[in-house]
Scaffold this motif. Structure first.
Motif, PDB file in Angstrom:
ATOM      1  N   GLU A 176      25.964  68.288 -13.409  1.00 33.17           N
ATOM      2  CA  GLU A 176      25.245  67.443 -14.348  1.00 33.17           C
ATOM      3  C   GLU A 176      23.741  67.658 -13.992  1.00 33.17           C
ATOM      4  OE1 GLU A 176      26.042  65.783 -16.918  1.00 33.17           O
ATOM      5  OE2 GLU A 176      28.104  66.710 -16.309  1.00 33.17           O
ATOM      6  N   ARG A 177      23.132  68.845 -13.064  1.00 38.05           N
ATOM      7  CA  ARG A 177      22.133  69.057 -12.775  1.00 38.05           C
ATOM      8  C   ARG A 177      21.388  70.044 -13.793  1.00 38.05           C
ATOM      9  NH1 ARG A 177      22.517  69.973  -6.249  1.00 38.05           N
ATOM     10  NH2 ARG A 177      22.826  67.805  -5.679  1.00 38.05           N
ATOM     11  N   PRO A 178      20.206  70.021 -14.540  1.00 37.59           N
ATOM     12  CA  PRO A 178      19.813  70.877 -15.437  1.00 37.59           C
ATOM     13  C   PRO A 178      19.515  72.233 -14.892  1.00 37.59           C
ATOM     14  CG  PRO A 178      18.052  69.294 -15.122  1.00 37.59           C
ATOM     15  CD  PRO A 178      19.356  68.739 -14.212  1.00 37.59           C
ATOM     16  N   CYS A 179      19.457  73.224 -15.826  1.00 35.46           N
ATOM     17  CA  CYS A 179      19.185  74.475 -15.372  1.00 35.46           C
ATOM     18  C   CYS A 179      17.827  74.944 -16.697  1.00 35.46           C
ATOM     19  CB  CYS A 179      20.337  75.428 -15.621  1.00 35.46           C
ATOM     20  SG  CYS A 179      21.380  75.210 -14.071  1.00 35.46           S
ATOM     21  N   ILE A 180      16.835  75.627 -15.995  1.00 34.10           N
ATOM     22  CA  ILE A 180      16.034  76.125 -16.816  1.00 34.10           C
ATOM     23  C   ILE A 180      16.023  77.694 -16.794  1.00 34.10           C
ATOM     24  CG2 ILE A 180      13.438  76.167 -17.359  1.00 34.10           C
ATOM     25  CD1 ILE A 180      13.447  73.551 -15.702  1.00 34.10           C
ATOM     26  N   GLU A 181      15.753  78.277 -17.919  1.00 34.22           N
ATOM     27  CA  GLU A 181      15.908  79.742 -17.991  1.00 34.22           C
ATOM     28  C   GLU A 181      14.382  80.221 -17.857  1.00 34.22           C
ATOM     29  OE1 GLU A 181      14.840  83.587 -19.146  1.00 34.22           O
ATOM     30  OE2 GLU A 181      14.381  81.958 -20.590  1.00 34.22           O
ATOM     31  N   MET A 182      14.155  81.124 -16.947  1.00 33.28           N
ATOM     32  CA  MET A 182      12.873  81.570 -16.599  1.00 33.28           C
ATOM     33  C   MET A 182      12.507  82.886 -16.135  1.00 33.28           C
ATOM     34  SD  MET A 182      12.211  79.194 -13.259  1.00 33.28           S
ATOM     35  CE  MET A 182      10.733  79.751 -12.629  1.00 33.28           C
ATOM     36  N   ALA A 204       8.338  57.610  -2.988  1.00 34.89           N
ATOM     37  CA  ALA A 204       8.602  58.425  -4.194  1.00 34.89           C
ATOM     38  C   ALA A 204      10.145  58.476  -4.358  1.00 34.89           C
ATOM     39  CB  ALA A 204       7.851  59.720  -3.987  1.00 34.89           C
ATOM     40  N   HIS A 205      10.769  57.400  -4.468  1.00 32.78           N
ATOM     41  CA  HIS A 205      12.264  57.784  -4.734  1.00 32.78           C
ATOM     42  C   HIS A 205      12.511  58.361  -5.783  1.00 32.78           C
ATOM     43  CE1 HIS A 205      12.480  55.028  -1.070  1.00 32.78           C
ATOM     44  NE2 HIS A 205      11.880  54.330  -1.534  1.00 32.78           N
ATOM     45  N   ASP A 206      11.875  58.355  -6.859  1.00 32.00           N
ATOM     46  CA  ASP A 206      12.167  58.675  -8.254  1.00 32.00           C
ATOM     47  C   ASP A 206      11.917  60.339  -8.459  1.00 32.00           C
ATOM     48  OD1 ASP A 206      13.921  56.409  -8.683  1.00 32.00           O
ATOM     49  OD2 ASP A 206      12.105  55.477  -9.697  1.00 32.00           O
ATOM     50  N   THR A 207      11.032  60.587  -7.555  1.00 37.43           N
ATOM     51  CA  THR A 207      10.445  62.110  -7.819  1.00 37.43           C
ATOM     52  C   THR A 207      11.497  62.924  -7.595  1.00 37.43           C
ATOM     53  OG1 THR A 207       8.181  61.394  -7.055  1.00 37.43           O
ATOM     54  CG2 THR A 207       8.756  63.660  -6.845  1.00 37.43           C
ATOM     55  N   ARG A 208      11.768  64.056  -8.527  1.00 31.84           N
ATOM     56  CA  ARG A 208      12.807  64.778  -8.367  1.00 31.84           C
ATOM     57  C   ARG A 208      12.338  66.201  -7.600  1.00 31.84           C
ATOM     58  NH1 ARG A 208      12.987  66.931 -13.255  1.00 31.84           N
ATOM     59  NH2 ARG A 208      11.210  65.850 -13.805  1.00 31.84           N
ATOM     60  N   ILE A 209      13.422  67.126  -7.145  1.00 33.60           N
ATOM     61  CA  ILE A 209      13.110  68.063  -6.676  1.00 33.60           C
ATOM     62  C   ILE A 209      13.714  69.456  -7.306  1.00 33.60           C
ATOM     63  CG2 ILE A 209      13.551  69.531  -4.397  1.00 33.60           C
ATOM     64  CD1 ILE A 209      13.609  66.740  -2.886  1.00 33.60           C
ATOM     65  N   ILE A 210      12.851  70.304  -7.788  1.00 31.73           N
ATOM     66  CA  ILE A 210      13.453  71.394  -8.493  1.00 31.73           C
ATOM     67  C   ILE A 210      13.239  72.677  -7.831  1.00 31.73           C
ATOM     68  CG2 ILE A 210      13.112  72.896 -10.720  1.00 31.73           C
ATOM     69  CD1 ILE A 210      13.700  69.922 -11.109  1.00 31.73           C
ATOM     70  N   VAL A 211      14.423  73.501  -7.571  1.00 29.62           N
ATOM     71  CA  VAL A 211      14.209  74.634  -6.874  1.00 29.62           C
ATOM     72  C   VAL A 211      14.420  75.943  -7.774  1.00 29.62           C
ATOM     73  CG1 VAL A 211      15.147  73.343  -4.992  1.00 29.62           C
ATOM     74  CG2 VAL A 211      16.757  74.565  -6.419  1.00 29.62           C
ATOM     75  N   THR A 212      13.621  77.047  -7.477  1.00 28.39           N
ATOM     76  CA  THR A 212      13.680  78.218  -8.088  1.00 28.39           C
ATOM     77  C   THR A 212      13.750  79.263  -6.959  1.00 28.39           C
ATOM     78  OG1 THR A 212      11.193  78.240  -8.103  1.00 28.39           O
ATOM     79  CG2 THR A 212      12.351  77.357 -10.152  1.00 28.39           C
ATOM     80  N   SER A 213      13.575  80.655  -7.243  1.00 29.32           N
ATOM     81  CA  SER A 213      13.696  81.814  -6.333  1.00 29.32           C
ATOM     82  C   SER A 213      15.363  82.468  -6.376  1.00 29.32           C
ATOM     83  CB  SER A 213      13.247  81.125  -4.831  1.00 29.32           C
ATOM     84  OG  SER A 213      13.319  82.259  -3.677  1.00 29.32           O
ATOM     85  N   GLY A 229      17.391  70.014 -10.164  1.00 29.17           N
ATOM     86  CA  GLY A 229      17.561  70.807 -11.163  1.00 29.17           C
ATOM     87  C   GLY A 229      17.021  72.338 -10.577  1.00 29.17           C
ATOM     88  N   TYR A 230      17.521  73.310 -11.529  1.00 24.72           N
ATOM     89  CA  TYR A 230      17.478  74.647 -10.961  1.00 24.72           C
ATOM     90  C   TYR A 230      16.379  75.540 -11.977  1.00 24.72           C
ATOM     91  CZ  TYR A 230      21.321  73.212  -8.226  1.00 24.72           C
ATOM     92  OH  TYR A 230      22.069  72.397  -7.594  1.00 24.72           O
ATOM     93  N   GLY A 231      15.674  76.383 -11.449  1.00 24.35           N
ATOM     94  CA  GLY A 231      14.881  77.275 -12.641  1.00 24.35           C
ATOM     95  C   GLY A 231      15.554  78.852 -12.045  1.00 24.35           C
ATOM     96  N   VAL A 232      16.095  79.283 -13.089  1.00 23.65           N
ATOM     97  CA  VAL A 232      16.768  80.747 -12.796  1.00 23.65           C
ATOM     98  C   VAL A 232      16.257  81.726 -13.534  1.00 23.65           C
ATOM     99  CG1 VAL A 232      19.203  81.793 -12.932  1.00 23.65           C
ATOM    100  CG2 VAL A 232      19.081  79.260 -12.845  1.00 23.65           C
ATOM    101  N   GLY A 233      15.985  82.992 -12.885  1.00 23.80           N
ATOM    102  CA  GLY A 233      15.224  83.818 -13.665  1.00 23.80           C
ATOM    103  C   GLY A 233      16.069  85.388 -13.764  1.00 23.80           C
ATOM    104  N   THR A 234      15.860  86.102 -12.774  1.00 26.81           N
ATOM    105  CA  THR A 234      16.187  87.556 -12.577  1.00 26.81           C
ATOM    106  C   THR A 234      18.054  87.756 -12.670  1.00 26.81           C
ATOM    107  OG1 THR A 234      14.434  88.020 -11.083  1.00 26.81           O
ATOM    108  CG2 THR A 234      16.561  89.654 -11.039  1.00 26.81           C
ATOM    109  N   GLN A 235      18.425  86.831 -12.083  1.00 30.33           N
ATOM    110  CA  GLN A 235      20.245  86.879 -11.967  1.00 30.33           C
ATOM    111  C   GLN A 235      20.359  86.570 -13.361  1.00 30.33           C
ATOM    112  OE1 GLN A 235      21.995  88.360  -9.772  1.00 30.33           O
ATOM    113  NE2 GLN A 235      20.354  88.649  -8.791  1.00 30.33           N
ATOM    114  N   LEU A 236      20.047  85.638 -14.041  1.00 34.54           N
ATOM    115  CA  LEU A 236      20.387  85.290 -15.437  1.00 34.54           C
ATOM    116  C   LEU A 236      20.144  86.411 -16.564  1.00 34.54           C
ATOM    117  CD1 LEU A 236      21.538  83.045 -17.560  1.00 34.54           C
ATOM    118  CD2 LEU A 236      19.093  82.462 -17.734  1.00 34.54           C
TER     119      LEU A 236
END
Length: 438
Positions: free
Chosen positions: A158-164, A282-291, A308-315
């Motif tokens: 259910e965690r969102p993915c972002i194309e980058m 900051a209990h509601d501050t989300r952590i987004i990871v990329t790399s 949430g995840y930011g995904v680039g090269t591998q995608l």
């Protein structure tokens, strides 16, 4: 000779007729001269196999292929470019070319398996042979991206993915990749051209350059929050992460939308940052990871406090499978007596199966997919457990299969949910269901 722009034209704005191979035009010329170009023919686009270890594939590119078909016209510039490639009689024939046949196919977002007849193209030989390369290039690329994206969104849950991934591929491919990823469950893209052309939601905040531009990290965070509000995402690994998180909350307050981590051991860092954010209130501050994330890295982060995840090269490179290996083969053609005759290659490792196909997804009484059933001729009467997979896309030259991108996105989720639980494993394995020939 007319100049041919190497950039893929936007839908409906330029001819796609030269996005093809030389030999398609020379086959046309020879067939016209032989009097066989008008023979009724059936071509099919299909995979002989899945990429090694993959359990299913995802159909993408259908809408783009329909746009390309509509723009497949030979105007003055295209005909000028073909001078010296084919003779004058062929150039004259091409001048009035419009695909007048019919096409059936798996709808966009559907899953596929070995030998699935993803497209069935019916028309004259001349009508259908010219479409081979443009259809294969779109389907092979977009389906490879969607197949990788589906595995990533499956691993993400259910965690969102972002194309980058725009900076890691050709500029035209980047737009198509964003579209394909959205079909397979990605929430958004960083690519603005994909937003403009296809309505894919876009998102983005800042890179390390923005932090480095300012005299201090606090100045950079302050400028960003002033412009975009406290709901923004602040990049916190330019210098010292702990110090950056502390500064971020001081600047934005405990209502900060998110922080982004772009380097290091993301699982360990996410735990540390979550603990620090909670300690700061900051209990509601989300952590987004990329790399350089792929489906395996995303799966490995399942237990980490990542939002949430930011995904680039591998995608955008298909996560190790940049093409699907689809082929486009003549499977039936009109004989001298006017009847349709099955035809097939007999090559040892590239054999095909002659005859126009039908395709069904066989399901258990509980609705779980059990087999891909492919046959020749008239499909059997639906007994309630077999789901027909082919839909009309083009009828007598008229495009009838266009649909909103959201429909493909919803279809993909439903089709993937129908598959056996084995697809949730990221380990290499056989196709999730067998292909049966009726």
């Amino acid at each position: 000779m007319a100049r041919v722009d190497s950039t893929l034209p936007a839908p409906g704005t330029a001819s796609t007729a030269l996005l093809t191979d030389h030999y398609e035009l020379t086959m046309l010329q020879a067939a016209l001269a032989a009097g066989t170009a008008g023979r009724r023919s059936v071509f099919e686009l299909f995979p002989r196999r899945l990429p090694e270890g993959r359990r299913y594939g995802v159909v993408a590119g259908v809408g783009r292929a329909l746009d390309a078909l509509e723009a497949f016209r030979f105007g003055d510039a295209e005909l000028a470019a073909l001078e010296g490639v084919v003779d004058d009689a062929t150039l004259s024939w091409l001048q009035s070319y419009r695909f007048s046949g019919s096409i059936w196919g798996y709808p966009e977002g559907e899953v596929y398996f070995p030998h699935s007849p993803l497209l069935i193209v019916e028309g004259s030989f001349a009508d259908a042979v010219l479409l081979e390369t443009v259809l294969l290039s779109i389907y092979n690329h977009d389906s490879a991206i969607a197949s990788a994206a589906s595995r990533m969104t499956l691993a993400a849950g259910e965690r969102p993915c972002i194309e980058m991934g725009s900076r890691r591929t050709h500029e035209g491919a980047a737009v198509a990749a964003a579209r394909a990823a959205y079909i397979a469950g990605f929430e958004a893209t960083s690519n603005l051209a994909a937003r403009a052309a296809y309505g894919v939601p876009s998102t983005g905040t800042s890179a390390h350059a923005f932090t480095l531009l300012h005299d201090t990290e606090r100045d950079a965070f302050t400028a960003q929050v002033r412009s975009f509000g406290t709901g923004t995402t602040l990049l916190v690994d330019t210098y010292d992460i702990a110090e950056a998180v502390r500064t971020a909350i001081e600047v934005a307050g405990t209502g900060l939308g998110a922080v982004r981590l772009d380097s290091g051991d993301l699982g360990v860092l996410a735990v540390q940052v979550r603990e620090q954010l909670d300690a700061l209130g900051a209990h509601d501050t989300r952590i987004i990871v990329t790399s350089d994330l792929d489906e395996f890295a995303i799966g490995a982060l399942a237990a980490a406090p990542v939002d949430g995840y930011g995904v680039g090269t591998q995608l955008v490179t298909g996560s190790g499978a940049p093409t699907c290996g689809f082929v486009y083969k003549l499977v039936s053609r009109e004989g001298a007596d006017g009847e349709m005759v099955p035809v097939a290659k007999k090559s040892a490792d590239k054999a095909s199966i002659g005859g126009r196909k039908y395709a069904l997804r066989r399901r258990s009484p509980q609705g779980v997919a059990e087999a891909e059933v492919i046959g020749i001729g008239t499909p059997p009467v639906d007994d309630g457990d077999d789901r027909s997979l082919l839909v009309p896309l083009v009828r007598s030259g008229e495009i009838v299969g266009r649909e909103p991108l959201t429909a493909a996105r919803e279809r993909h989720r439903a089709a993937r949910d129908e598959l056996p639980l084995a697809i949730q494993s990221m380990m290499r394995g056989e196709a999730a269901i067998p292909t049966l020939f009726a």
